[in-house]
Scaffold this motif. Structure first.
Motif, mmCIF file in Angstrom:
data_model
loop_
_atom_site.group_PDB
_atom_site.id
_atom_site.type_symbol
_atom_site.label_atom_id
_atom_site.label_comp_id
_atom_site.label_asym_id
_atom_site.label_seq_id
_atom_site.Cartn_x
_atom_site.Cartn_y
_atom_site.Cartn_z
ATOM 1 N N ALA A 11 -11.308 -18.016 0.755
ATOM 2 C CA ALA A 11 -12.232 -16.881 0.691
ATOM 3 C C ALA A 11 -12.120 -16.032 1.953
ATOM 4 O O ALA A 11 -12.139 -14.797 1.892
ATOM 5 N N ALA A 12 -11.976 -16.696 3.108
ATOM 6 C CA ALA A 12 -11.856 -15.961 4.368
ATOM 7 C C ALA A 12 -10.584 -15.127 4.362
ATOM 8 O O ALA A 12 -10.572 -13.962 4.763
ATOM 9 N N ARG A 13 -9.493 -15.720 3.854
ATOM 10 C CA ARG A 13 -8.228 -14.990 3.796
ATOM 11 C C ARG A 13 -8.332 -13.840 2.798
ATOM 12 O O ARG A 13 -7.804 -12.765 3.015
ATOM 13 N N HIS A 14 -9.014 -14.094 1.696
ATOM 14 C CA HIS A 14 -9.203 -13.085 0.662
ATOM 15 C C HIS A 14 -9.773 -11.810 1.276
ATOM 16 O O HIS A 14 -9.248 -10.732 1.081
ATOM 17 N N ARG A 15 -10.816 -11.965 2.091
ATOM 18 C CA ARG A 15 -11.447 -10.786 2.666
ATOM 19 C C ARG A 15 -10.498 -10.074 3.630
ATOM 20 O O ARG A 15 -10.641 -8.900 3.872
ATOM 21 N N ALA A 16 -9.526 -10.837 4.180
ATOM 22 C CA ALA A 16 -8.669 -10.268 5.215
ATOM 23 C C ALA A 16 -7.351 -9.710 4.680
ATOM 24 O O ALA A 16 -6.605 -9.132 5.431
ATOM 25 N N ALA A 17 -7.055 -9.902 3.379
ATOM 26 C CA ALA A 17 -5.744 -9.486 2.866
ATOM 27 C C ALA A 17 -5.528 -7.996 3.074
ATOM 28 O O ALA A 17 -6.408 -7.188 2.823
ATOM 29 N N ARG A 18 -4.364 -7.681 3.538
ATOM 30 C CA ARG A 18 -4.088 -6.286 3.875
ATOM 31 C C ARG A 18 -2.984 -5.715 2.978
ATOM 32 O O ARG A 18 -1.996 -6.377 2.709
ATOM 33 N N LEU A 19 -3.192 -4.472 2.585
ATOM 34 C CA LEU A 19 -2.148 -3.745 1.868
ATOM 35 C C LEU A 19 -1.444 -2.832 2.872
ATOM 36 O O LEU A 19 -2.093 -1.998 3.508
ATOM 37 N N THR A 20 -0.135 -3.023 3.027
ATOM 38 C CA THR A 20 0.646 -2.190 3.943
ATOM 39 C C THR A 20 1.653 -1.385 3.130
ATOM 40 O O THR A 20 2.252 -1.909 2.186
ATOM 41 N N VAL A 21 1.796 -0.134 3.508
ATOM 42 C CA VAL A 21 2.716 0.758 2.806
ATOM 43 C C VAL A 21 3.819 1.160 3.776
ATOM 44 O O VAL A 21 3.539 1.662 4.866
ATOM 45 N N LEU A 22 5.067 0.923 3.379
ATOM 46 C CA LEU A 22 6.207 1.350 4.189
ATOM 47 C C LEU A 22 6.816 2.583 3.530
ATOM 48 O O LEU A 22 7.161 2.555 2.346
ATOM 49 N N SER A 23 6.905 3.660 4.318
ATOM 50 C CA SER A 23 7.470 4.883 3.772
ATOM 51 C C SER A 23 8.368 5.535 4.814
ATOM 52 O O SER A 23 8.545 5.007 5.915
ATOM 53 N N GLY A 24 8.917 6.696 4.464
ATOM 54 C CA GLY A 24 9.845 7.379 5.356
ATOM 55 C C GLY A 24 10.963 7.962 4.529
ATOM 56 O O GLY A 24 11.045 7.712 3.325
ATOM 57 N N PRO A 25 11.840 8.741 5.143
ATOM 58 C CA PRO A 25 12.871 9.424 4.368
ATOM 59 C C PRO A 25 13.866 8.487 3.704
ATOM 60 O O PRO A 25 14.090 7.373 4.170
ATOM 61 N N SER A 26 14.462 8.975 2.624
ATOM 62 C CA SER A 26 15.521 8.247 1.934
ATOM 63 C C SER A 26 16.627 7.914 2.931
ATOM 64 O O SER A 26 16.947 8.731 3.796
ATOM 65 N N GLU A 105 -6.320 -9.978 -4.017
ATOM 66 C CA GLU A 105 -7.474 -10.837 -4.310
ATOM 67 C C GLU A 105 -7.203 -12.275 -3.919
ATOM 68 O O GLU A 105 -8.109 -13.017 -3.551
ATOM 69 N N ALA A 106 -5.927 -12.694 -3.995
ATOM 70 C CA ALA A 106 -5.563 -14.071 -3.616
ATOM 71 C C ALA A 106 -5.365 -14.202 -2.104
ATOM 72 O O ALA A 106 -5.016 -15.262 -1.607
ATOM 73 N N GLY A 107 -5.565 -13.099 -1.368
ATOM 74 C CA GLY A 107 -5.443 -13.163 0.089
ATOM 75 C C GLY A 107 -4.019 -13.095 0.599
ATOM 76 O O GLY A 107 -3.736 -13.496 1.727
ATOM 77 N N ILE A 108 -3.107 -12.584 -0.217
ATOM 78 C CA ILE A 108 -1.692 -12.565 0.165
ATOM 79 C C ILE A 108 -1.335 -11.187 0.742
ATOM 80 O O ILE A 108 -1.524 -10.161 0.066
ATOM 81 N N PRO A 109 -0.804 -11.164 1.983
ATOM 82 C CA PRO A 109 -0.394 -9.885 2.564
ATOM 83 C C PRO A 109 0.651 -9.212 1.678
ATOM 84 O O PRO A 109 1.623 -9.850 1.254
ATOM 85 N N THR A 110 0.437 -7.951 1.385
ATOM 86 C CA THR A 110 1.226 -7.251 0.374
ATOM 87 C C THR A 110 1.854 -5.999 0.963
ATOM 88 O O THR A 110 1.198 -5.253 1.687
ATOM 89 N N LEU A 111 3.138 -5.809 0.637
ATOM 90 C CA LEU A 111 3.870 -4.660 1.175
ATOM 91 C C LEU A 111 4.434 -3.813 0.038
ATOM 92 O O LEU A 111 5.086 -4.334 -0.873
ATOM 93 N N LEU A 112 4.170 -2.510 0.099
ATOM 94 C CA LEU A 112 4.759 -1.560 -0.855
ATOM 95 C C LEU A 112 5.766 -0.703 -0.124
ATOM 96 O O LEU A 112 5.504 -0.288 1.001
ATOM 97 N N GLU A 113 6.890 -0.404 -0.771
ATOM 98 C CA GLU A 113 7.851 0.550 -0.213
ATOM 99 C C GLU A 113 7.882 1.738 -1.153
ATOM 100 O O GLU A 113 8.296 1.606 -2.303
ATOM 101 N N VAL A 114 7.369 2.867 -0.678
ATOM 102 C CA VAL A 114 7.245 4.038 -1.555
ATOM 103 C C VAL A 114 7.636 5.307 -0.803
ATOM 104 O O VAL A 114 7.744 5.300 0.430
ATOM 105 N N ASP A 115 7.820 6.399 -1.544
ATOM 106 C CA ASP A 115 8.107 7.666 -0.872
ATOM 107 C C ASP A 115 6.801 8.240 -0.308
ATOM 108 O O ASP A 115 5.720 7.663 -0.480
ATOM 109 N N VAL A 116 6.922 9.379 0.373
ATOM 110 C CA VAL A 116 5.768 9.947 1.068
ATOM 111 C C VAL A 116 4.665 10.369 0.088
ATOM 112 O O VAL A 116 3.470 10.182 0.352
ATOM 113 N N VAL A 117 5.071 10.895 -1.067
ATOM 114 C CA VAL A 117 4.091 11.322 -2.083
ATOM 115 C C VAL A 117 3.276 10.116 -2.549
ATOM 116 O O VAL A 117 2.047 10.172 -2.686
#
Ligand code: 5GP
Length: 203
Positions: A11-26, A105-117
Motif C-alpha cells: 500500500a505504501a508503494r502504491h501511493r508512491a508509484a510514479r509515472l515518468t514520461v521520456l520524450s525528445g526529438p526523433s 495501482e500495483a506500485g510499479i514505477p512506469t515509464l512511457l516513451e512518447v513524442d512531445v505532443v
C-alpha cells in the motif's frame, strides 16, 4: 520496509508509484535508452505503445510496439482506450491506458516513451507525472544519428528533421532535461528518477 510488511508495504508503494514520461526529438536515442532499461532494469515497467507504423527489422509485436492497422487504431482512440495519442510523420502512435493504470495501482514505477505532443497530453491527464526531455549533445549530432540509422527513406528523414526542430523548442515545457552524451549515464539518471518516491507536499 514498512513495519507491518506485506500488504501495508504494498500500500505504501502504491501511493508512491510514479509515472515518468521520456520524450525528445526523433533519433535522439530514446529507444536505445528504453532498450537498455528493458534489459537491465526489470523493476521499471515500460509501456508498449500501439502504432500504425510498419515494424522495423528486429522489432517484435508486443515488445517494441503493438503493430495495428489504422482502423484498429482509430477504434481504440475513439473508444477512450488510449491515455494519449499522436500522429507522427504520417503514422499514429498511442499509449494503451489500462496497462499503465494497472501498473501504477500495483506500485510499479512506469515509464512511457512518447513524442512531445503525447507528453503534453500525459501532463494534462496525469498531473503528478514527471516529464523528462532527452536532448542531443548538439543539432549536428542529431542530424548524424537520424541519417546514420539507415532505416528510413530520404523523405521520411527530412520530415523527421523538421519535426525535430519543433520538438527541440518544447524543452522548457519539461520538468527536467537529460543530455544524451552516454546511454549508460542517461539510463542511470533516468532509472533514479523513475524509481524515486515523488515528493509529498502534504501528509
Ligand atoms: P519511431 O517510429 O521512431 O519508433 O517513433 C516515432 C516517434 O513516436 C518517437 O518520437 C517516439 O517517441 C514516438 N512514440 C512512440 N510511441 C508513442 C506513443 O505511444 N505515443 C506518442 N504520442 N508518441 C509515441
Amino acid at each position: 520496509m514498512h513495519p507491518n510488511g506485506g500488504a501495508a508495504d504494498l500500500a505504501a508503494r502504491h501511493r508512491a508509484a510514479r509515472l515518468t514520461v521520456l520524450s525528445g526529438p526523433s533519433a535522439v536515442g530514446k529507444s536505445t535508452v528504453v532498450e537498455a532499461i528493458r534489459r537491465h532494469n526489470p523493476e521499471v515497467w515500460l509501456s508498449v505503445s500501439v502504432t500504425t507504423r510498419r515494424p522495423r527489422p528486429g522489432e517484435v509485436h508486443g515488445r517494441e510496439y503493438y503493430f495495428v492497422t489504422e482502423p484498429e487504431f482509430k477504434e481504440m482512440a475513439a473508444g477512450g482506450e488510449l491515455l494519449e495519442w499522436a500522429r507522427y510523420t504520417g503514422n499514429f502512435y498511442g499509449t494503451p491506458r489500462v496497462p499503465v493504470s494497472e501498473r501504477l495501482e500495483a506500485g510499479i514505477p512506469t515509464l512511457l516513451e512518447v513524442d512531445v505532443v503525447g507528453a503534453r497530453q500525459v501532463r494534462a491527464a496525469v498531473p503528478g507525472a514527471l516529464l523528462v526531455f532527452l536532448a542531443p549533445p548538439s543539432w549536428e549530432e542529431l542530424v548524424r544519428r537520424l541519417t546514420a540509422r539507415g532505416t528510413e527513406p530520404a523523405d521520411v528523414i527530412s520530415q523527421r528533421l523538421d519535426a525535430a526542430k519543433d520538438e527541440l523548442r518544447a524543452e522548457n515545457e519539461f520538468d527536467i532535461t537529460l543530455v544524451n552524451t552516454s546511454v549508460k549515464d542517461v539510463c542511470a539518471q533516468l532509472v533514479a528518477l523513475v524509481t524515486a518516491e515523488p515528493v509529498k507536499l502534504s501528509a
